[in-house]
Design a protein around this motif. Structure first.
Motif, PDB file in Angstrom:
ATOM      1  N   SER A 143      36.121  31.534  43.483  1.00  0.00           N
ATOM      2  CA  SER A 143      37.573  31.763  43.495  1.00  0.00           C
ATOM      3  C   SER A 143      37.966  32.978  42.671  1.00  0.00           C
ATOM      4  CB  SER A 143      38.311  30.534  42.959  1.00  0.00           C
ATOM      5  OG  SER A 143      38.065  30.348  41.573  1.00  0.00           O
ATOM      6  N   GLY A 144      37.076  33.375  41.745  1.00  0.00           N
ATOM      7  CA  GLY A 144      37.408  34.479  40.856  1.00  0.00           C
ATOM      8  C   GLY A 144      38.469  34.122  39.836  1.00  0.00           C
ATOM      9  N   GLN A 145      38.614  32.824  39.547  1.00  0.00           N
ATOM     10  CA  GLN A 145      39.688  32.355  38.685  1.00  0.00           C
ATOM     11  C   GLN A 145      39.150  31.470  37.565  1.00  0.00           C
ATOM     12  OE1 GLN A 145      42.826  33.351  38.988  1.00  0.00           O
ATOM     13  NE2 GLN A 145      42.302  34.549  40.812  1.00  0.00           N
ATOM     14  N   TYR A 147      25.051  38.651  45.805  1.00  0.00           N
ATOM     15  CA  TYR A 147      25.295  39.185  44.469  1.00  0.00           C
ATOM     16  C   TYR A 147      24.269  38.712  43.440  1.00  0.00           C
ATOM     17  CZ  TYR A 147      29.839  39.827  46.699  1.00  0.00           C
ATOM     18  OH  TYR A 147      30.839  40.183  47.558  1.00  0.00           O
ATOM     19  N   LEU A 191      29.357  37.765  37.582  1.00  0.00           N
ATOM     20  CA  LEU A 191      29.756  38.260  38.903  1.00  0.00           C
ATOM     21  C   LEU A 191      30.734  39.418  38.766  1.00  0.00           C
ATOM     22  CD1 LEU A 191      29.669  37.856  42.011  1.00  0.00           C
ATOM     23  CD2 LEU A 191      31.600  36.273  41.736  1.00  0.00           C
ATOM     24  N   ALA A 192      31.714  39.261  37.888  1.00  0.00           N
ATOM     25  CA  ALA A 192      32.720  40.304  37.694  1.00  0.00           C
ATOM     26  C   ALA A 192      32.104  41.588  37.134  1.00  0.00           C
ATOM     27  CB  ALA A 192      33.820  39.797  36.761  1.00  0.00           C
ATOM     28  N   LEU A 196      27.455  33.417  47.216  1.00  0.00           N
ATOM     29  CA  LEU A 196      27.047  34.207  46.067  1.00  0.00           C
ATOM     30  C   LEU A 196      25.714  34.940  46.274  1.00  0.00           C
ATOM     31  CD1 LEU A 196      27.932  31.709  43.186  1.00  0.00           C
ATOM     32  CD2 LEU A 196      29.247  33.713  43.923  1.00  0.00           C
ATOM     33  N   ARG A 216      36.370  30.290  31.296  1.00  0.00           N
ATOM     34  CA  ARG A 216      35.649  30.897  32.401  1.00  0.00           C
ATOM     35  C   ARG A 216      34.186  30.506  32.296  1.00  0.00           C
ATOM     36  NH1 ARG A 216      38.060  35.845  34.274  1.00  0.00           N
ATOM     37  NH2 ARG A 216      35.987  36.799  34.467  1.00  0.00           N
ATOM     38  N   LEU A 227      30.975  33.435  36.498  1.00  0.00           N
ATOM     39  CA  LEU A 227      32.109  34.266  36.882  1.00  0.00           C
ATOM     40  C   LEU A 227      32.079  35.589  36.121  1.00  0.00           C
ATOM     41  CD1 LEU A 227      34.827  34.962  38.151  1.00  0.00           C
ATOM     42  CD2 LEU A 227      35.933  33.475  36.451  1.00  0.00           C
ATOM     43  N   ASP A 228      31.789  35.541  34.829  1.00  0.00           N
ATOM     44  CA  ASP A 228      31.739  36.773  34.039  1.00  0.00           C
ATOM     45  C   ASP A 228      30.643  37.710  34.548  1.00  0.00           C
ATOM     46  OD1 ASP A 228      33.828  36.017  32.396  1.00  0.00           O
ATOM     47  OD2 ASP A 228      32.524  35.067  30.922  1.00  0.00           O
ATOM     48  N   THR A 261      34.687  28.500  39.836  1.00  0.00           N
ATOM     49  CA  THR A 261      35.317  29.646  39.190  1.00  0.00           C
ATOM     50  C   THR A 261      34.774  30.952  39.766  1.00  0.00           C
ATOM     51  OG1 THR A 261      33.698  29.546  37.367  1.00  0.00           O
ATOM     52  CG2 THR A 261      35.821  28.447  37.029  1.00  0.00           C
ATOM     53  N   ALA A 262      33.477  30.975  40.102  1.00  0.00           N
ATOM     54  CA  ALA A 262      32.894  32.209  40.629  1.00  0.00           C
ATOM     55  C   ALA A 262      33.428  32.542  42.013  1.00  0.00           C
ATOM     56  CB  ALA A 262      31.374  32.101  40.649  1.00  0.00           C
TER      57      ALA A 262
END
Length: 314
Positions: A200-202, A301, A262-263, A298, A255, A259-260, A197-198
């Motif tokens: 792909s951002g999805q 980041y 990272l965003a 990753l 999610r 991912l959260d 998920t991270a």
């Protein structure tokens, strides 16, 4: 029973709120905007399995101001494990127990190295939740489960007490005979979910429906399965296939916290997830190219927003 929750984020906030609503004496240990919100507006849980609101939870940033705890739910982020464990000592003055509810697979050893092995049980939280706003926990779906168990003979009574407390609060809780196996079962799924998920951002729905992403999700999980087996953890032969079927039952919008983070430009737990897989794989001589690639992607980041590095030219 006095229950202290070390880390008042999504996991600690959710289960702590359930226990407090059932009448247990619960203290939340937090910081920053989350702590301020708990003190000023209370703690709210929004969930399909039932909302909870605590108007005046006991909340602090200093465990030393609290009475000793019978039970500590340890739910800080993985990078803060040793620092938070140091702060536990006043809470364990009368022999309380610690149950880690983190994403990694080595919390028992990391916490035990700081406070001693005797009080540290094993635990795993299965929950999709986020801090929707300071003081507000938003639970996605209906899965909200705790699995825990002793790792030393003297911890049986503490495990039984936690089970009784959870059941009194209506929490789906299981006392498992082999908690280390249960930790690896969660770890394998979380590593794959967070990693795919991270990068792909999805959310999960996109990952499982896209053929290429689904294949990588399966491969990442198979790598952890192979690593676990190489380390003597008896994950089932059909474990990966069963987990894929389980993933198909989860909400499309699910999610990962990775991912959260990272965003949001926050620090990442990747070094203790896919990164840990790579480190352990080297020792076990197991190939983990998918997880290695995810960690590499990753890495810029991991300390927060990426730092652009440029090479000076003459």
């Amino acid at each position: 029973m006095h229950i202290a929750v070390m880390g008042a984020g999504a996991v600690g906030g959710y289960f702590g709120a359930r226990l407090a609503a059932a009448g247990h004496a619960v203290s939340f240990i937090g910081r920053g905007r989350q702590l301020a919100a708990l003190r000023e507006r209370g703690l709210e849980v929004k969930s399909a399995v039932g909302d909870v609101f605590l108007p005046s939870p006991r909340a602090t940033d200093d465990p030393g101001t609290l009475p000793p705890a019978d039970l500590v739910l340890f739910a800080v982020r993985l990078w803060d494990t040793e620092g938070a464990a140091l702060r536990l000592r006043p809470l364990l003055a009368h022999g309380g127990a610690v149950v880690p509810l983190q994403n990694g697979v080595d919390s028992i050893e990391r916490i035990g190295a700081v406070v001693g092995a005797a009080p540290v049980l094993g635990g795993a939280a299965h929950l999709a939740a986020t801090v929707g706003a300071p003081g507000v926990i938003v639970h996605t779906g209906t899965v909200a489960r705790l699995r825990f168990g002793p790792v030393l003979p003297g911890q049986t009574a503490a495990a039984a007490a936690m089970l009784a407390a959870c059941r009194s609060a209506g929490i789906d809780a299981e006392l498992v005979p082999d908690i280390r196996r249960a930790l690896w079962e969660k770890f394998a799924f979380v590593v794959a979910l967070s990693g795919l998920t991270a990068v792909s951002g999805q959310p999960l729905g996109v990952v499982r429906e896209d053929p290429e992403l689904r294949a990588q999700f399966e491969a990442a999980m198979f790598e952890v399965w192979s690593l676990a087996r190489a380390r003597g953890v008896a994950l089932a032969d059909d474990f990966v296939a069963e987990q894929l079927r389980f993933a198909d039952t989860l909400p499309c919008a699910m999610r990962s916290s990775l991912l959260d983070d990272l965003a949001a430009g926050n620090r990442l737990e990747a070094p203790w997830l896919c990164g840990a897989v790579g480190r352990m794989a080297k020792e076990a001589r197991v190939a983990t190219p998918i997880n290695n690639a995810i960690q590499a992607a990753l890495q810029p980041y991991c300390d927060g927003r990426a730092v652009t590095r440029t090479k000076e030219t003459a």
